[in-house]
Enzyme design. Structure first.
Site, PDB file in Angstrom:
ATOM      1  CG  ASP A  43      81.970 117.649 -25.692  1.00 10.71           C
ATOM      2  OD1 ASP A  43      81.234 118.460 -25.102  1.00 10.71           O
ATOM      3  OD2 ASP A  43      83.138 117.419 -25.324  1.00 10.71           O
ATOM      4  CB  ALA A  44      77.222 115.410 -24.442  1.00 11.96           C
ATOM      5  CE  LYS A 187      86.368 109.998 -28.983  1.00 17.22           C
ATOM      6  NZ  LYS A 187      87.207 110.035 -27.763  1.00 17.22           N
ATOM      7  CE  LYS A 189      83.693 114.083 -28.484  1.00 17.77           C
ATOM      8  NZ  LYS A 189      84.267 113.847 -27.140  1.00 17.77           N
ATOM      9  CG  ASP A 218      83.354 110.695 -25.521  1.00 15.81           C
ATOM     10  OD1 ASP A 218      82.753 110.520 -24.447  1.00 15.81           O
ATOM     11  OD2 ASP A 218      84.333 111.469 -25.636  1.00 15.81           O
ATOM     12  CG  ASN A 220      81.991 114.094 -24.055  1.00 10.25           C
ATOM     13  OD1 ASN A 220      81.706 113.983 -25.252  1.00 10.25           O
ATOM     14  ND2 ASN A 220      83.234 114.243 -23.639  1.00 10.25           N
ATOM     15  CD  GLU A 270      87.208 113.077 -21.492  1.00 14.69           C
ATOM     16  OE1 GLU A 270      87.152 114.320 -21.500  1.00 14.69           O
ATOM     17  OE2 GLU A 270      86.884 112.371 -22.452  1.00 14.69           O
ATOM     18  CG  HIS A 320      91.136 112.395 -22.918  1.00 16.51           C
ATOM     19  ND1 HIS A 320      91.579 113.594 -22.402  1.00 16.51           N
ATOM     20  CD2 HIS A 320      90.042 112.692 -23.651  1.00 16.51           C
ATOM     21  CE1 HIS A 320      90.780 114.566 -22.782  1.00 16.51           C
ATOM     22  NE2 HIS A 320      89.845 114.050 -23.553  1.00 16.51           N
TER      23      HIS A 320
END
Length: 396
Positions: A43-44, A187, A189, A218, A220, A270, A320
């Site tokens: 993810d990021a 979802k 990212k 998302d 992140n 989260e 989450h």
């Protein structure tokens, strides 16, 4: 290093709530598993090759074992050390039924001053989950039934197809395959260095799943306020359901400003660790999707408080899944809400547990075994336990 803090932390018998002698805590054991992923994912903020599951097992005089878990990218030893050095001495010899009393005692130990969030609070969550697991076992009920939930299956949304390291073509194939397998909500990212890449990805995601599938994204926390504002028209264009962690998790003002400007719901939670943190976001009207995680707040006890508060304000509560849904499958749908419960599905650790989650056509079936579905499979511990993490505490 282990410190002898029993004299400092252990309550006297007069301070304890009376209880069943068979439910007295006789030992506390910690360890951690590193469950490998089928493929490397990003993810990021992180690149993942495994998901780490810190574990605490609390044994009582009647022979029962309550299991509490967490889920982390790294630092499992920090959580287990808090339990080993501070919480275990305060638990031994105490009644496991006194869940709220135990929560308060542990919260106000000296560790409170160095960790009202993060590893100290996450360790409290592990203990609290284990005590609720014991309570449900003692009642002979799955935890969701003990908490008053309905037996109806719970819809899930799938996070495991939209990872940031996937090319646009891979992203489209992965999301399409999830839809083919029955998910109606998925979802994706975002959080690339150039927001225009993110715009292209969410447009490709919409093309891949078609107009009738619910799509979330998302970031992140990797965008600043200006970037997030630039993306709002794109997210509205593709019919994004929610926009998750768009900016730094502690920036209530930026969340509030985005939510005020956005037709898309802002989601967060989260990275919030307490009822008080959530209460501040809710008071500021800074989000509409509350992603409270039982492994980040102080366990089932604090999760229920957050969920009830949020739902009373008409907000969506969508956990989450730091626990990979093992505990949340029990918690969803146990409080009054005008919206149907929804769970995040990530399948990474299903083989670690005795009672694996069961999802059919995108719906999670309620577990039937007594407890919280947290017991670790012996084969999983043998294969994936991390050496050098954890300890066992028992009366001397």
């Amino acid at each position: 290093m282990t410190h002898d803090v029993r004299g400092l932390l252990s309550p006297s018998p007069a301070e304890l709530a009376p209880g069943d002698d068979s439910a007295v805590i006789t030992s506390v054991e910690t360890y951690a598993l590193a469950v490998p992923l089928i493929r490397t994912l990003s993810d990021a903020t992180a690149q993942l090759k495994a998901w780490t599951v810190p574990v605490v097992e609390i044994r009582t005089a009647d022979g029962r074992v309550g299991t509490g878990i967490s889920g982390v990218h790294c630092g499992a030893e920090l959580l287990t050390q808090v339990i080993d050095d501070y919480y275990a001495p305060a638990l031994l010899g105490t009644p496991s039924e006194d869940i709220l009393g135990t929560w308060k005692r542990l919260y106000w130990l000296p560790t409170h001053w160095i960790g009202r969030s993060g590893p100290v609070h996450m360790a409290l969550s592990m203990v609290d989950i284990a005590l609720w697991d014991l309570a449900a076992q003692r009642a002979g009920l799955p935890l969701w039934r003990l908490l008053g939930g309905t037996p109806d299956p719970i819809e899930t949304y799938n996070t495991d197809g939209g990872w940031l390291n996937l090319s646009v073509d891979e992203l489209a194939r992965d999301l399409g395959s999830l839809v083919d397998r029955g998910w109606r909500r998925v979802k994706v990212k975002v959080g690339k260095a150039d927001w225009r890449e993110d715009a292209a990805r969410v447009r490709a995601a919409r093309r891949a799943v078609g107009p009738d599938i619910t799509l979330m994204c998302d970031a992140n926390q990797r965008w600043d306020f200006s970037t997030a504002m630039r993306m709002l028209p794109v997210l509205a264009e593709v019919g994004m359901d929610w926009f998750e962690e768009p900016v730094h998790a502690d920036d209530i003002t930026a969340h509030r400003r985005l939510q005020a400007a956005s037709p898309v719901d802002i989601a967060a939670g989260e990275s919030l660790y307490s009822y008080h943190a959530f209460a501040n976001f809710l008071a500021a009207e800074a989000l509409r999707v509350v992603q409270v995680d039982v492994t980040r707040v102080g366990g089932v006890t604090e999760w229920m408080q957050v969920a009830q508060h949020a739902a009373a304000g008409g907000l969506r509560v969508v956990p989450h899944a730091g626990d990979m849904m093992q505990v949340h499958q029990h918690l969803a749908g146990t409080f009054l809400s005008e919206t149907a419960p929804l769970l995040e599905f990530i399948p990474w650790t299903r083989d670690a547990f005795v009672d694996r989650t069961v999802v059919v056509d995108g719906y999670a079936e309620r577990p039937q075994a007594p407890g919280a579905s947290t017991a670790i499979a012996a084969a999983a511990r043998e294969r994936w336990q991390i050496k050098g993490i954890g300890a066992t505490a028992a009366p001397r």
